[in-house]
Design an enzyme around this catalytic site. Structure first.
Site, PDB file in Angstrom:
ATOM      1  N   HIS A   1     -16.133 -18.201 -71.073  1.00 44.59           N
ATOM      2  CA  HIS A   1     -14.984 -19.080 -71.296  1.00 44.59           C
ATOM      3  C   HIS A   1     -15.229 -20.477 -70.732  1.00 44.59           C
ATOM      4  CE1 HIS A   1     -12.584 -17.874 -67.366  1.00 44.59           C
ATOM      5  NE2 HIS A   1     -13.477 -18.797 -67.110  1.00 44.59           N
TER       6      HIS A   1
ATOM      7  N   ASN B   1     -17.628 -14.530 -68.839  1.00 46.76           N
ATOM      8  CA  ASN B   1     -17.456 -14.094 -70.228  1.00 46.76           C
ATOM      9  C   ASN B   1     -17.671 -15.240 -71.214  1.00 46.76           C
ATOM     10  OD1 ASN B   1     -15.214 -15.651 -69.860  1.00 46.76           O
ATOM     11  ND2 ASN B   1     -13.713 -14.076 -70.389  1.00 46.76           N
TER      12      ASN B   1
ATOM     13  N   GLU C   1     -10.624 -18.110 -73.614  1.00 48.45           N
ATOM     14  CA  GLU C   1     -11.341 -16.838 -73.559  1.00 48.45           C
ATOM     15  C   GLU C   1     -12.075 -16.595 -74.883  1.00 48.45           C
ATOM     16  OE1 GLU C   1     -11.488 -16.025 -70.680  1.00 48.45           O
ATOM     17  OE2 GLU C   1      -9.658 -15.296 -69.731  1.00 48.45           O
TER      18      GLU C   1
ATOM     19  N   ASP D   1      -6.861 -26.539 -66.527  1.00 50.44           N
ATOM     20  CA  ASP D   1      -6.218 -25.242 -66.750  1.00 50.44           C
ATOM     21  C   ASP D   1      -5.412 -24.852 -65.518  1.00 50.44           C
ATOM     22  OD1 ASP D   1      -8.442 -24.772 -65.162  1.00 50.44           O
ATOM     23  OD2 ASP D   1      -9.333 -23.280 -66.469  1.00 50.44           O
TER      24      ASP D   1
HETATM   25  P1  PGA Z   1     -16.437 -19.919 -61.086  1.00 54.44           P
HETATM   26  O1  PGA Z   1     -15.499 -20.087 -62.334  1.00 54.44           O
HETATM   27  O2  PGA Z   1     -17.006 -21.267 -60.787  1.00 54.44           O
HETATM   28  O3  PGA Z   1     -15.513 -19.448 -59.978  1.00 54.44           O
HETATM   29  O4  PGA Z   1     -17.484 -18.924 -61.439  1.00 54.44           O
HETATM   30  C1  PGA Z   1     -15.985 -20.766 -63.448  1.00 54.44           C
HETATM   31  C2  PGA Z   1     -15.023 -20.633 -64.602  1.00 54.44           C
HETATM   32  O5  PGA Z   1     -14.411 -19.566 -64.762  1.00 54.44           O
HETATM   33  O6  PGA Z   1     -14.890 -21.601 -65.362  1.00 54.44           O
END
Ligand code: PGA
Length: 253
Positions: A136, A134, A141, A68
């Site tokens: 995702h 959340n 999302e 992404d």
């Molecule tokens: P993070 O992000 O490791 O910074 O918590 C994880 C994600 O959003 O996939």
């Protein structure tokens, strides 16, 4: 889904990811691997880099795939995911083959071509994923369709807040849109490894693993994959009513 493995610490999780990478490299001389960004991955990449620099892991044959990216960034955008990955993983391990998303100009043709290139590699051997607060996976999302493909998405308010820390005052913009592999794209990988660490992921991880398999919690959709594995530390893997620090169980979809 194949299994959930819970370790005491993020360092042990990192070791387990590096071990899995070593197994994949032993099976394929040139594996195709999707790499995520995010703070969860920092100790994991530190461990992988350390093993690479001491000659225990040779990643130079890896074909890396970008998972992404923010929409609109190019190779010169400092806060881009590609720059982050270059710094924390690709450069120190000598991975030079890295297939990036067409984030600067994500036309439908460019997005389709991104997927065609992956197909031309024979598909993804291992997709490594984090999980957002959340639920995702990549930038899919809540509400993202299970069969979604690589596309442009609007970022959730919570995701933008979580990622604001990467953008400094001098940056021209904090993106509101991103380009992401779709859930359908991700689940075509032969193997999926989802990493979750820290108490702030406990609730959403529990929902993803034990709640309904639903597009409302995109990470829950990996349970339909026969070779998906979740690696968590004790803080993220704790059940709401669980006082024991370590457990290991096998799950079915
Ligand atoms: P993070 O992000 O490791 O910074 O918590 C994880 C994600 O959003 O996939």
């Amino acid at each position: 889904m194949k299994s959930l493995r819970i370790f005491d610490t993020p360092t042990e999780v990192a070791g387990a990811v590096a071990d899995r990478l070593a197994e994949v490299l032993a099976q394929h001389p040139r594996p195709v691997i999707t790499f995520p960004t995010g703070s969860t991955m920092l100790p994991v990449y530190r461990e992988i880099v350390a093993r690479s620099q001491t000659g225990q892991l040779d990643l130079r044959g890896v074909q890396g795939i970008q998972l992404d990216e923010y929409a609109g960034v190019d190779d010169h955008t400092e806060a881009s995911f590609r720059a982050w990955l270059h710094e924390h993983l690709l450069a120190p391990t000598g991975i030079t083959a890295f297939h990036t998303l067409p984030a600067h100009d994500p036309t439908p043709a460019a997005l389709a071509s991104y997927e065609q290139v992956i197909a031309s590699y024979g598909g993804v051997d291992l997709a490594i994923l984090g999980i957002g607060g959340n639920g995702h996976i990549a930038f899919n999302e809540p509400g993202s369709p299970a069969d979604s493909r690589t596309r442009v998405v609007e970022l959730d308010r919570r995701t933008r807040q979580a990622n604001e820390r990467y953008w400094t005052d001098s940056d021209a913009f904090v993106p509101t849109r991103a380009v992401t592999q779709g859930i359908g794209t991700i689940l075509e990988a032969r193997e999926v490894l989802l990493i979750a660490t820290g108490a702030e992921k406990a609730e959403i991880l529990h929902e993803a693993l034990h709640g309904p398999v639903s597009e409302h919690v995109p990470a829950s959709l990996i349970r339909s994959h026969p070779h998906a594995e979740v690696l968590a530390d004790a803080a993220a893997g704790r059940q709401p009513s669980d006082s024991s620090a370590r457990e290991s169980d096998r799950l079915s979809a």
